[in-house]
Design an enzyme around this catalytic site. Sequence first.
Site, PDB file in Angstrom:
ATOM      1  N   LYS A  76       0.862  -1.180   0.000  1.00  0.00           N
ATOM      2  CA  LYS A  76       0.000   0.000   0.000  1.00  0.00           C
ATOM      3  C   LYS A  76       0.899   1.230   0.000  1.00  0.00           C
ATOM      4  O   LYS A  76       1.953   1.233   0.658  1.00  0.00           O
ATOM      5  CB  LYS A  76      -0.880  -0.026   1.257  1.00  0.00           C
ATOM      6  N   SER A 151      -9.630   1.964   3.133  1.00  0.00           N
ATOM      7  CA  SER A 151      -8.753   2.708   2.253  1.00  0.00           C
ATOM      8  C   SER A 151      -7.760   1.831   1.492  1.00  0.00           C
ATOM      9  O   SER A 151      -7.170   2.298   0.522  1.00  0.00           O
ATOM     10  CB  SER A 151      -7.962   3.739   3.065  1.00  0.00           C
ATOM     11  N   SER A 175      -9.808  -0.308   7.325  1.00  0.00           N
ATOM     12  CA  SER A 175      -9.221  -0.106   5.997  1.00  0.00           C
ATOM     13  C   SER A 175      -8.594  -1.338   5.367  1.00  0.00           C
ATOM     14  O   SER A 175      -8.266  -1.311   4.179  1.00  0.00           O
ATOM     15  CB  SER A 175      -8.178   1.014   6.055  1.00  0.00           C
TER      16      SER A 175
END
Lengths: 480, 478
Positions: A76, A151, A175
């Site tokens: 990420k 997210s 997330s």
Amino acid sequence: MNPYASVTQLRSGLDNGDFSADELAHFYLDRIDAAEDLNCFITVDAEGVLAAAKRADKAIADKRIGPLTGIPIAHKDIFCTRGLLTSCASRMLNNFVAPYDATVVDRLKRAGAITIGKTNMDEFAMGSSNETSFYGPVKNPWDRECVPGGSSGGSAAAVAAGLAAACTGSDTGGSIRQPASFCGVTGLKPTYGRVSRYGMIAFASSLDQGGPLARSASDAGTLLNAMEGYDPNDSTSAIADPTDIFSSSRALKIGIPSQYWNDLSPSLTKVLEEARRTLESLGHRAVPVELPHTNAATAVYYVIAGAEASTNLSRYDGIRYGHRAASPENLEDLYQFSRSEGFGSEVKRRILTGTYALSVGYYDAYYLKAQQIRRLIRQDFLDAFGEADIILTPVSPSTAFKREALIEDPISMYQQDIYTTPASLAGLPALSLPCGVSDQMPVGMQFIGPHFGESLLLTLGREYQSETDWHALHPADNHD
Amino acid sequence: MTEWEAVIGLEVHVQLATRSKIFSRAATTFGEYPNSNANAVDIALPGVLPVLNEEAVRMAIKFGLAIDAEIASSCRFDRKNYFYPDLPKGYQISQLDQPIVGRGTLPISFGDGSIREIGITRAHLEEDAGKSIHTAYDGLTGIDLNRAGTPLLEIVSEPELYSAAEAAAYFRELHGLVTTLEICDGNLNEGSMRCDANISIRPKGAVILGERTEIKNVNSFRFVERALNYEIDRQIAVLESGGKVVLETRLYDSERDETRSMRSKESSDDYRYFPDPDLLPVEIPDELIESVRVTMPELPTAKRNRYIHELGLTDYEAGRLIEDPLGARYFDAVAELSVDAKLAANWILGDVAAALNRDEISFVNVPIAPDQLGTLLNRIQDETITGKIAKSIFELLWTKGGSVDGIIESQGLRQLDNTRELEGVVSQIISDFPDQVGQFREGKEKILGFFVGQVMKATNGKANPKQVNEILRRELRA
């Protein structure tokens, strides 16, 4: 080559010489190219990947094989990666090449993993739909009209679409878990303190926790083993026994909290009930538990996360790195224009609400009150773990929703996190894993465990996944 | 006419002498190339985290023990939020309501010999900011983050100082204490101790405090006194002309010797303090406190008492010696060699101090080791050498080094105390100066000094002065 092969399968394929790390890297790079429309990646480091793959092939030939040697994974874009753009999906850091590796990145490298790229995400991890990214939204590979969740949406979608063997993500209020659920993959938010936060760009320091998104509980465990452990660079990291995904299974009491199940839509209830029956059929027993402060969790979460974010993001001032406004007249302008231009609207909303919650005259009513309720929520769980070994809940009130459905309605968007924020506030480990489909979209369930109970969660997850195939479903490969 | 009284409280920022910074591994050395002592944590790169330096905690505990304060069994760090270019994170890590050191006292001896205990409200740990440099680049500001993250102990006094001189004495005493404790290098000109003063005035005898002003960043004993005297006069003038003192921050301009308004506190900033979630609460177990306690040196107050009551020094001598902890340590080392303490004090405050002054050096690099000075003084005491010879040996030791006994032997400086030899010298001198002998015999006793001088001259200063006196008196009367 099978793009949906597990880490275990890739491991034996590499070790047996069925394919080389170089071939595997090329295979995934080609797939990433072909799936560009999903917008899963902010950065793909083709050159670095191929160089690393060559080294991996050498290591395999020399029998210097780590658990992840030659396995392409993606990080990420919240994790600092030395020499690679680390943007946190923000214009603010659109020019930031990290000079160091996050502890998580470093540990995965040491385990042999190859960083294939950096995945798209909500800006500064603030969002539940991956629509707040400066680099544009990520599409859900199951239905390109839908969001992948957020997210860690890029990571979840990349695993689902077979663009990487596994990915890292970060979870502050859901997330990892919610996008895992929306994309039909397995995601783990570890106990707060199990995985070092050093080098993972801070959103809300008391809640942030890095973790894996993978094809199975077993793969998630393999990644977690490489990521976890005490880090002297993170004062909040804990000394704990390593996670054991093969811990002996036993008959568990599975807590069913009415607060999470009562308001669930009929279609999701049907899927979750089925999952519960499967678990019971494995010899476990469902018991009712009460988590009475659940309905306050989302509000508490948004006060605390916003408060912490408002000061964590103060360093982005245009002075030392990151976006700086062109030709400011004075210092005040430099700050104001750089931050106005550099941050997107959701980030600004959180900074403003967080600043408000910490201001003189409001601190007691918001921040302090939220901390008090946070303690109650934590205590709810500690009490519940007196009755049950783990707690079974839905991950999200819905399956993946359409893009732009909620983005203009922050309150509804925040309500998406209703089932994931409580475990975050309590610092508990929680596993999100696929347990069915509804209207052809994946549905996830959540196991919440006691502090440092990852072994329990992953062992149960592995057991469930050996009995079911929901985790093995994958979206149609539209370029096959 | 109203008689006015000043009420002053000081906040002193003490840079702790740790090798690395309070939350990062970067070095704290002063005067390095800009930003060479600033690592990823100090420049607040995305993703970095603070890790508390335990040495800073130990130093704060040491200070707490020295002022007999309560050490918190648990304390925490808070974020103080504000934007400034040399504050890289956009917040300073400090301690708001759980300081590591609680209430304590510091006894101050004032010029008139009186001693008063000044209350210390608290002392807390925090990080220093960097520096903005406005002069180096035309139209631009440079940022040097070498200082960012240097540990500070902020020591807050009660408003119990009643004149500029008292405030200066407190600052001086604090300086002596932190340097004795070796938790600060005490270099005021490098900003190692920086003082903010809160000051108000009120009619003498009044109980209620007047409106105060805060004078920022006064960094020398002299300037503290001058800034406060200026500010006291200014506030009195304001009140006596019917005006009101305004709550504000003022800056002292040492070149003009005046304070100037910097900003009004009316529009006071909201720092949005809250507990720093990156740092766990600091637990301070008793064992840690005890392990610091055993490293405690003798404190200035105890030292002063010992010098006066055990070693027989005067208030003045004791005060001068403890002013400089290194000087006091030097004195202790000399006195330990069973040297007469009074003699040692005389020499250290006299000859040694003068030579240091002359060569513009300090006790850090004093060229004569304490054992050599001790030996020298012992040789005076045991009458191996005369005081006069001792001064010349001292100069030799200072400039060329060597050992006292070696110099005495190699240069034949041993005191001449052979009676027969001295008698010979005396009788020669008596026959050389008949006129002076006559004067003495007529009762001009003072002329004895002349004869002593002549004997010393003839013996190169080596003659035992006591013996010379005796023989001279006897021979002159004969």
